[in-house]
Write an enzyme that holds these catalytic residues in place. Structure first.
Site, mmCIF file in Angstrom:
data_model
loop_
_atom_site.group_PDB
_atom_site.id
_atom_site.type_symbol
_atom_site.label_atom_id
_atom_site.label_comp_id
_atom_site.label_asym_id
_atom_site.label_seq_id
_atom_site.Cartn_x
_atom_site.Cartn_y
_atom_site.Cartn_z
ATOM 1 N N LYS A 78 32.052 34.418 -29.380
ATOM 2 C CA LYS A 78 32.848 33.477 -30.175
ATOM 3 C C LYS A 78 33.933 32.828 -29.323
ATOM 4 O O LYS A 78 34.284 31.673 -29.535
ATOM 5 C CB LYS A 78 33.475 34.201 -31.359
ATOM 6 C CG LYS A 78 32.436 34.620 -32.373
ATOM 7 C CD LYS A 78 32.971 34.503 -33.801
ATOM 8 C CE LYS A 78 31.892 34.798 -34.806
ATOM 9 N NZ LYS A 78 31.640 36.250 -34.971
ATOM 10 N N LYS A 114 31.033 36.129 -21.034
ATOM 11 C CA LYS A 114 30.028 36.382 -22.065
ATOM 12 C C LYS A 114 29.914 35.187 -23.016
ATOM 13 O O LYS A 114 30.888 34.509 -23.274
ATOM 14 C CB LYS A 114 30.465 37.584 -22.894
ATOM 15 C CG LYS A 114 30.544 38.824 -22.056
ATOM 16 C CD LYS A 114 29.921 39.973 -22.778
ATOM 17 C CE LYS A 114 29.309 40.887 -21.752
ATOM 18 N NZ LYS A 114 28.817 42.116 -22.210
ATOM 19 N N HIS A 134 21.383 37.571 -26.065
ATOM 20 C CA HIS A 134 20.400 38.469 -26.700
ATOM 21 C C HIS A 134 19.129 37.693 -27.041
ATOM 22 O O HIS A 134 18.019 38.183 -26.881
ATOM 23 C CB HIS A 134 20.964 39.075 -27.995
ATOM 24 C CG HIS A 134 22.171 39.934 -27.780
ATOM 25 N ND1 HIS A 134 23.385 39.645 -28.348
ATOM 26 C CD2 HIS A 134 22.352 41.074 -27.080
ATOM 27 C CE1 HIS A 134 24.263 40.575 -27.994
ATOM 28 N NE2 HIS A 134 23.667 41.453 -27.224
ATOM 29 N N CYS A 169 36.642 48.873 -16.650
ATOM 30 C CA CYS A 169 35.196 48.788 -16.445
ATOM 31 C C CYS A 169 34.873 47.397 -15.899
ATOM 32 O O CYS A 169 35.355 46.396 -16.432
ATOM 33 C CB CYS A 169 34.480 49.008 -17.782
ATOM 34 S SG CYS A 169 32.749 48.511 -17.738
ATOM 35 N N HIS A 217 33.638 45.213 -18.670
ATOM 36 C CA HIS A 217 34.494 45.005 -19.843
ATOM 37 C C HIS A 217 35.970 45.003 -19.459
ATOM 38 O O HIS A 217 36.727 45.895 -19.852
ATOM 39 C CB HIS A 217 34.179 46.075 -20.918
ATOM 40 C CG HIS A 217 32.742 46.017 -21.342
ATOM 41 N ND1 HIS A 217 31.798 46.906 -20.901
ATOM 42 C CD2 HIS A 217 32.093 45.129 -22.118
ATOM 43 C CE1 HIS A 217 30.615 46.566 -21.408
ATOM 44 N NE2 HIS A 217 30.767 45.500 -22.140
ATOM 45 N N HIS A 229 23.996 37.043 -29.918
ATOM 46 C CA HIS A 229 24.369 35.758 -29.329
ATOM 47 C C HIS A 229 23.209 35.220 -28.496
ATOM 48 O O HIS A 229 22.144 35.854 -28.406
ATOM 49 C CB HIS A 229 25.661 35.876 -28.519
ATOM 50 C CG HIS A 229 25.625 36.921 -27.432
ATOM 51 N ND1 HIS A 229 24.702 36.907 -26.411
ATOM 52 C CD2 HIS A 229 26.400 38.018 -27.219
ATOM 53 C CE1 HIS A 229 24.921 37.917 -25.608
ATOM 54 N NE2 HIS A 229 25.932 38.627 -26.088
ATOM 55 N N CYS A 249 33.554 54.312 -20.562
ATOM 56 C CA CYS A 249 33.661 52.960 -21.143
ATOM 57 C C CYS A 249 32.901 52.971 -22.467
ATOM 58 O O CYS A 249 31.677 53.142 -22.482
ATOM 59 C CB CYS A 249 33.088 51.889 -20.214
ATOM 60 S SG CYS A 249 33.007 50.281 -21.058
ATOM 61 N N CYS A 255 30.165 50.141 -22.788
ATOM 62 C CA CYS A 255 28.902 50.424 -22.080
ATOM 63 C C CYS A 255 28.309 51.743 -22.552
ATOM 64 O O CYS A 255 27.170 52.045 -22.217
ATOM 65 C CB CYS A 255 29.113 50.622 -20.587
ATOM 66 S SG CYS A 255 29.614 49.226 -19.628
HETATM 67 O O1 ME8 Z 1 22.860 47.368 -23.554
HETATM 68 N N1 ME8 Z 1 22.454 37.230 -21.142
HETATM 69 O O2 ME8 Z 1 22.777 46.808 -25.789
HETATM 70 P P1 ME8 Z 1 23.468 45.374 -25.778
HETATM 71 C C1 ME8 Z 1 21.273 37.868 -21.072
HETATM 72 N N2 ME8 Z 1 22.057 49.165 -26.490
HETATM 73 N N3 ME8 Z 1 21.055 39.102 -21.597
HETATM 74 C C2 ME8 Z 1 22.084 39.700 -22.206
HETATM 75 C C3 ME8 Z 1 23.342 39.089 -22.335
HETATM 76 C C4 ME8 Z 1 23.509 37.791 -21.754
HETATM 77 N N4 ME8 Z 1 24.648 37.134 -21.840
HETATM 78 N N5 ME8 Z 1 24.156 39.946 -23.004
HETATM 79 C C5 ME8 Z 1 23.418 41.044 -23.283
HETATM 80 C C6 ME8 Z 1 22.624 47.632 -24.722
HETATM 81 N N6 ME8 Z 1 22.175 40.906 -22.812
HETATM 82 C C7 ME8 Z 1 21.982 48.958 -25.098
HETATM 83 C C8 ME8 Z 1 20.547 48.955 -24.615
HETATM 84 S S1 ME8 Z 1 18.166 50.124 -24.351
HETATM 85 C C9 ME8 Z 1 17.588 51.690 -24.465
HETATM 86 C C10 ME8 Z 1 19.815 50.237 -24.888
HETATM 87 C C11 ME8 Z 1 21.082 41.880 -22.888
HETATM 88 O O3 ME8 Z 1 23.467 44.982 -27.211
HETATM 89 C C12 ME8 Z 1 21.446 43.206 -22.236
HETATM 90 O O4 ME8 Z 1 21.303 43.129 -20.849
HETATM 91 O O5 ME8 Z 1 24.737 45.396 -25.035
HETATM 92 C C13 ME8 Z 1 20.457 44.130 -22.890
HETATM 93 O O6 ME8 Z 1 19.221 44.098 -22.224
HETATM 94 C C14 ME8 Z 1 20.331 43.543 -24.308
HETATM 95 O O7 ME8 Z 1 20.844 42.213 -24.238
HETATM 96 C C15 ME8 Z 1 21.090 44.342 -25.347
HETATM 97 O O8 ME8 Z 1 22.441 44.456 -24.963
#
Ligand code: ME8
Length: 517
Positions: free
Chosen positions: A296, A293, A21, A143, A146, A18, A126, A129
C-alpha cells in the site's frame, strides 16, 4: 503421460496479496497450463501458511480469534486467485488436519534418524520472516528483508534439527543434480552457502501455542518453517501409501528470499525422514517499486483488484509475465511508471499487434471467402509458425516464460508483415488467376492464429480460447498438437488441419485504452 506435480510457496495469512504474489502464482499457472497443453498429468498446488508468531500477533492486534482470522484470509486469497484464473488442483492450508498428520509423520521420521535433540536458543528472531537471525546477518541491527521492523531477542528451549549433518550429502546432491536448484545464479548462492558450513537449526518453539504440537513434547510447537515446508507432502496424502501418486514434486516454485529454506532445510528434512527429494526448485526474482516492496505504501493504484480491473485478467497476466523475467527481478521507478508500462504494452502489443491481426484476418476471410477457407498450400508464414513454435517450446521447457511470450509475439509481428507483403486485397482484385495464392495466404494466416492461440493459452486462457474459437477451433483451449505447434518429435502433418476452416468475426479482443484526462 508425464506426471507433473507443481507447487508454489504457500503465502503467509497475515495480510492481503499484492502484485509480487500474483507474479509467482501467474508464472506457476503458466507452467501448469503449458504442461497440460503438452498432455502431461499435472497436479498444481498452492495454499496458505497459517501458523507462526507473526500470524498470531496480527490476529491479536486485530482482536480476532486466530483461526477465524486465517479462515477469512484464506477466503480472500483464494478469491483473488480465482479472479486471476489460477488453475490450481488443490489449495492446502497448514491448519488442516491432513497437514497436521503429515507434519507429525515427518517429525517422527527425523526423530527416528536421531536428528532431533533439545538445546537452548539464544539470539534474534525476525517475526516477519519467521526466521532465526545471527548477529552478523543484521543490517543496522535489523533484518535485511524487514528494515522497518524491530528484531526480537529470543531465549528459549528448542528442539534442534541436526542440519549440520547434511552439508556433505546436500553438496553431493547439488553436484549430481545440477537441475536441483535453478536458475544458475541461485544454485551458485546455495553452493556458496553450503561450502561455508551449516549450523543446526531450531525445529520447535516453546511458549508459542499457535502451531502444531511437537510430537512427544506438548509444551512445544513445530517451528513454522518445518511445518510450512511439509505442505508439499501433505497435499499428496503423505504419510498414506498412495502419496507417491504425485510425490516427488517435479517443480517447487518460490521467491529468491526463501531459497535457503527450500534448497537446504527442506531437502535435509526429507533426507532425514527418508523421503525422496523433489526434482527442481525454481527461485524467481522480485517485482518491486523503487527498490521496495509492492505494498500500500507504493501507491493505492497498485491494489491488485484495481490492477486487474484496469485491462482485465488476461491482460494483467500478460503484463506480469512479459514485463518481469522469470529468472530475474523487475524494479519499477514508481507506481506511475508501472501503470504507464502496462497501458503502453496493452495498446501496442495486445490491442494493435494481436487484436488487429485477429480482426484483419477474420475480416478478409469473410470479405474474400464468405467466412471459410480451404487449407491451401503452405506459405512462408507456415515456415515461420513452425520455427517460432520450436523456439517457444525451447524457452518454455527452460522455464523462461517471458522469452516464450516474446516468441509468440515475434510470430504475431511476422504475420502482420506477411499481410502487408502479400496484400490479399490485391490478390482478390486479380480474381481467378490469383485464387490459389489468396487461399494459401488466408489459410496460412488462420493456421498461424490457431498456433498463436495454442501458445498463448497458458498465458491468456480466455483470449486464447476466443482466438481459437474464431479461427475455426471448438470451445475451450487447444492442445499444442491440435494447433500444429508440436514440440520436438511430433509430426507437423499429423497436426495441421486438412479441412475447410470456418472463421468467425467478433468485437475487438482488446479495445484500445484511452485514458481519461
Ligand atoms: O515466504 N515479488 O510467504 P510470503 C515476487 N509463507 N515474489 C514475491 C514478492 C515480490 N515482491 N513478495 C513475495 C512466505 N513474493 C512463506 C513461504 S513456503 C513453504 C512458505 C513471494 O507470503 C515470496 O518470495 O512472504 C514467496 O515465494 C511468496 O511470494 C509468498 O511470500
Amino acid at each position: 503421460m508425464t506426471r507433473f506435480y507443481l507447487t508454489t510457496a504457500i503465502d503467509y495469512a497475515n495480510g492481503e496479496p499484492h502484485a509480487g504474489h500474483a507474479f509467482e502464482k501467474v508464472g506457476a499457472d503458466v507452467i501448469a497450463r503449458y504442461r497440460r497443453a503438452l498432455g502431461d498429468d499435472v497436479h498444481f498446488v498452492i495454499g496458505m501458511d497459517e501458523h507462526g508468531q507473526g500470524i498470531a500477533e496480527e490476529a491479536e492486534r486485530r482482536e480476532t480469534e486466530t483461526q477465524a482470522f486465517v479462515d477469512e484470509l484464506a477466503e480472500l486469497w483464494a478469491g483473488v486467485w480465482r479472479r486471476l484464473e489460477i488453475s490450481n488442483d488443490d489449495f492446502i492450508r497448514t491448519t488442516e488436519k491432513r497437514h497436521h498428520r503429515a507434519v507429525e509423520a515427518i517429525v517422527e521420521g527425523m526423530k527416528a534418524s536421531g536428528d532431533l535433540y533439545v538445546d537452548r536458543y539464544t539470539g534474534y528472531y525476525c517475526v516477519r520472516c519467521e526466521r532465526f537471525r545471527k548477529e552478523e546477518e543484521l543490517v543496522d541491527g535489523r533484518c535485511p528483508y524487514h528494515p522497518k521492523r524491530e528484531i526480537t531477542w529470543t531465549e528459549e528451549e528448542n528442539w534442534f534439527f541436526r542440519l549440520s549433518r547434511y552439508r556433505d550429502p546436500l553438496l553431493r546432491h547439488l553436484e549430481e543434480h545440477p537441475e536441483f536448484v535453478q536458475p544458475k545464479s541461485r544454485r551458485n548462492e546455495i553452493l556458496r552457502l553450503l561450502e561455508g558450513g551449516l549450523d543446526d537449526i531450531s525445529a520447535s518453539r516453546s511458549r508459542l501455542p499457535w502451531g502444531i504440537p511437537f510430537p512427544g513434547a506438548d509444551d512445544h510447537t513445530v517451528y513454522v518453517w518445518i511445518d510450512a515446508l511439509t505442505n508439499y507432502l501433505s497435499a499428496t496424502g503423505y504419510p498414506d501409501e498412495g502419496y507417491t501418486r504425485w510425490w516427488p514434486a517435479m517443480l517447487h516454485i518460490i521467491g529468491k528470499d526463501i531459497t535457503r529454506f527450500h534448497c537446504v532445510i527442506w531437502p535435509a528434512m526429507l533426507m532425514s525422514a527418508g523421503v525422496e527429494l523433489p526434482r527442481t526448485v525454481w527461485a524467481h526474482g522480485f517485482v518491486s517499486v523503487s527498490g521496495g516492496k509492492i505494498s500500500k505504501d507504493a501507491g493505492s493504484e497498485l491494489d491488485l483488484d484495481e490492477l486487474i480491473d484496469r485491462h482485465g485478467t488476461d491482460a494483467f497476466r500478460y503484463f506480469l509475465v512479459r514485463e518481469a523475467p522469470w529468472d530475474g527481478d523487475r524494479d519499477f521507478a514508481s507506481a506511475s511508471e508501472l501503470l504507464a508500462r502496462f497501458d503502453q504494452r496493452y495498446n501496442a502489443e495486445l490491442a494493435n499487434d494481436l487484436g488487429n491481426l485477429v480482426s484483419r484476418t477474420a475480416a478478409m476471410v469473410h470479405k474474400y471467402r464468405q467466412g471459410s477457407v480451404p487449407p491451401g498450400a503452405e506459405t512462408p508464414l507456415d515456415e515461420a509458425r513452425i520455427s517460432f513454435a520450436a523456439s517457444y517450446h525451447e524457452r518454455m521447457q527452460g522455464h523462461l516464460l517471458n522469452e516464450g511470450l516474446k516468441e509468440i509475439f515475434g510470430l504475431v509481428r511476422r504475420a502482420n508483415v506477411y499481410i502487408d507483403e502479400v496484400q490479399p486485397w490485391q490478390l482478390a482484385k486479380e480474381g481467378e488467376a490469383a485464387a490459389e495464392r489468396l487461399d494459401a495466404a488466408l489459410g496460412s494466416l488462420v493456421r498461424c492464429l490457431r498456433g498463436v492461440a495454442a501458445m498463448l493459452g497458458p498465458f491468456m486462457p480466455d483470449k486464447a480460447a476466443e482466438i481459437w474459437l474464431r479461427m475455426g477451433g471448438g470451445e475451450g483451449l487447444p492442445s499444442h498438437a491440435e494447433a500444429a505447434v508440436p514440440p520436438e518429435g511430433a509430426s507437423r502433418e499429423e497436426a495441421a488441419p486438412t479441412t475447410r476452416l470456418e472463421v468467425r468475426k467478433g468485437p475487438p479482443l482488446f479495445p484500445r485504452y484511452e485514458p481519461e484526462e
